[in-house]
Design an enzyme around this catalytic site. Sequence first.
Site, mmCIF file in Angstrom:
data_model
loop_
_atom_site.group_PDB
_atom_site.id
_atom_site.type_symbol
_atom_site.label_atom_id
_atom_site.label_comp_id
_atom_site.label_asym_id
_atom_site.label_seq_id
_atom_site.Cartn_x
_atom_site.Cartn_y
_atom_site.Cartn_z
ATOM 1 N N PHE A 51 0.850 -1.192 0.000
ATOM 2 C CA PHE A 51 0.000 0.000 0.000
ATOM 3 C C PHE A 51 0.880 1.235 0.000
ATOM 4 O O PHE A 51 1.853 1.320 0.750
ATOM 5 C CB PHE A 51 -0.913 0.041 1.234
ATOM 6 C CG PHE A 51 -1.672 1.332 1.368
ATOM 7 C CD1 PHE A 51 -2.822 1.554 0.624
ATOM 8 C CD2 PHE A 51 -1.225 2.329 2.218
ATOM 9 C CE1 PHE A 51 -3.514 2.755 0.729
ATOM 10 C CE2 PHE A 51 -1.913 3.530 2.331
ATOM 11 C CZ PHE A 51 -3.064 3.749 1.591
ATOM 12 N N ARG A 88 7.487 -9.881 7.899
ATOM 13 C CA ARG A 88 7.396 -8.660 8.704
ATOM 14 C C ARG A 88 6.592 -7.646 7.907
ATOM 15 O O ARG A 88 6.893 -7.376 6.748
ATOM 16 C CB ARG A 88 8.780 -8.079 9.011
ATOM 17 C CG ARG A 88 9.657 -8.976 9.860
ATOM 18 C CD ARG A 88 9.168 -9.010 11.289
ATOM 19 N NE ARG A 88 10.100 -9.752 12.126
ATOM 20 C CZ ARG A 88 9.734 -10.768 12.898
ATOM 21 N NH1 ARG A 88 8.475 -11.176 12.920
ATOM 22 N NH2 ARG A 88 10.619 -11.373 13.650
ATOM 23 N N GLU A 89 5.543 -7.109 8.524
ATOM 24 C CA GLU A 89 4.754 -6.044 7.925
ATOM 25 C C GLU A 89 5.139 -4.749 8.644
ATOM 26 O O GLU A 89 5.196 -4.714 9.869
ATOM 27 C CB GLU A 89 3.268 -6.315 8.092
ATOM 28 C CG GLU A 89 2.832 -7.581 7.392
ATOM 29 C CD GLU A 89 1.414 -8.002 7.738
ATOM 30 O OE1 GLU A 89 0.910 -8.904 7.060
ATOM 31 O OE2 GLU A 89 0.817 -7.443 8.683
ATOM 32 N N ALA A 119 4.237 19.823 15.814
ATOM 33 C CA ALA A 119 4.995 18.761 15.149
ATOM 34 C C ALA A 119 4.478 18.578 13.733
ATOM 35 O O ALA A 119 3.375 19.011 13.406
ATOM 36 C CB ALA A 119 4.857 17.452 15.923
ATOM 37 N N GLU A 173 1.941 26.122 13.097
ATOM 38 C CA GLU A 173 0.963 25.658 14.084
ATOM 39 C C GLU A 173 0.710 26.644 15.222
ATOM 40 O O GLU A 173 -0.365 26.631 15.810
ATOM 41 C CB GLU A 173 1.389 24.301 14.641
ATOM 42 C CG GLU A 173 1.314 23.217 13.584
ATOM 43 C CD GLU A 173 1.478 21.817 14.135
ATOM 44 O OE1 GLU A 173 1.574 21.639 15.367
ATOM 45 O OE2 GLU A 173 1.489 20.876 13.314
ATOM 46 N N PRO A 187 8.852 1.054 16.874
ATOM 47 C CA PRO A 187 9.728 0.300 15.981
ATOM 48 C C PRO A 187 9.253 -1.114 15.669
ATOM 49 O O PRO A 187 9.832 -1.763 14.806
ATOM 50 C CB PRO A 187 11.062 0.288 16.725
ATOM 51 C CG PRO A 187 10.710 0.497 18.155
ATOM 52 C CD PRO A 187 9.487 1.363 18.151
ATOM 53 N N GLU A 202 9.300 5.288 11.600
ATOM 54 C CA GLU A 202 9.134 6.717 11.862
ATOM 55 C C GLU A 202 10.108 7.186 12.944
ATOM 56 O O GLU A 202 10.146 6.654 14.038
ATOM 57 C CB GLU A 202 7.706 7.048 12.307
ATOM 58 C CG GLU A 202 7.526 8.535 12.560
ATOM 59 C CD GLU A 202 6.174 8.901 13.111
ATOM 60 O OE1 GLU A 202 5.746 10.040 12.887
ATOM 61 O OE2 GLU A 202 5.550 8.059 13.790
ATOM 62 N N GLU A 246 -4.240 23.614 5.410
ATOM 63 C CA GLU A 246 -5.692 23.777 5.212
ATOM 64 C C GLU A 246 -6.517 22.683 5.868
ATOM 65 O O GLU A 246 -7.702 22.885 6.145
ATOM 66 C CB GLU A 246 -6.019 23.902 3.736
ATOM 67 C CG GLU A 246 -5.731 22.656 2.920
ATOM 68 C CD GLU A 246 -6.048 22.834 1.447
ATOM 69 O OE1 GLU A 246 -6.438 21.835 0.828
ATOM 70 O OE2 GLU A 246 -5.910 23.951 0.928
#
Length: 189
Positions: free
Chosen positions: A21, A43-44, A82, A102, A120, A125, A144
């Site tokens: 995806f 592993r996904e 963030a 922000e 993890p 990320e 927006e």
Amino acid sequence: MLKVLHDPKLDEKQISSENVFSGRLLHVYKDAVRLPNGHDTTREYILHQGAVAVLPVLPNGDMIFVRQFRYPVNSVIYEVPAGKLEKGEDHLESAKRELSEETGYTATEWHYLTSIVTTPGFTNETIHLYAATGLQRGAQHPDEDEFLDIAVFSEKQVKDMIKRQEIYDSKTLAILYAYMLSREDPSRP
């Protein structure tokens, strides 16, 4: 920057990789891997371009947060400003952009605190955490599709909110912890 450690008794080896995806933000993969014992499994995981988070600290020590609705947890939550890194964007430049968008604030002093991996077990990320001081107020200009309010709290209020589980966003907890630890070390800003 994060350290990468390897141990032949623990490392897994990629055999193949399939992109299952691709969206605007996330890219999901399913990999075949060889385990240290020689067995194969899958592993996904989600590839993420990385992000930054900023703890804005006013001269009196008060901290600036944003309140926004987060769809996956179906709640309005308190967070530090963030956002995701744009392709090829420098971490500090991204932090400056996110703070301005922000909150409307800009900062004259930036302190890198640390980088964290969020979860993890299923994503790569990495969020780079900064404290910002020498703040100057300007106008908010969020994306927006962002709707958020600014909230300012003293350090005591923040600690009480954590105890009451009113602040429970992981990057926000991590940045607060890193900031408070950095102030205990006289060699750090």
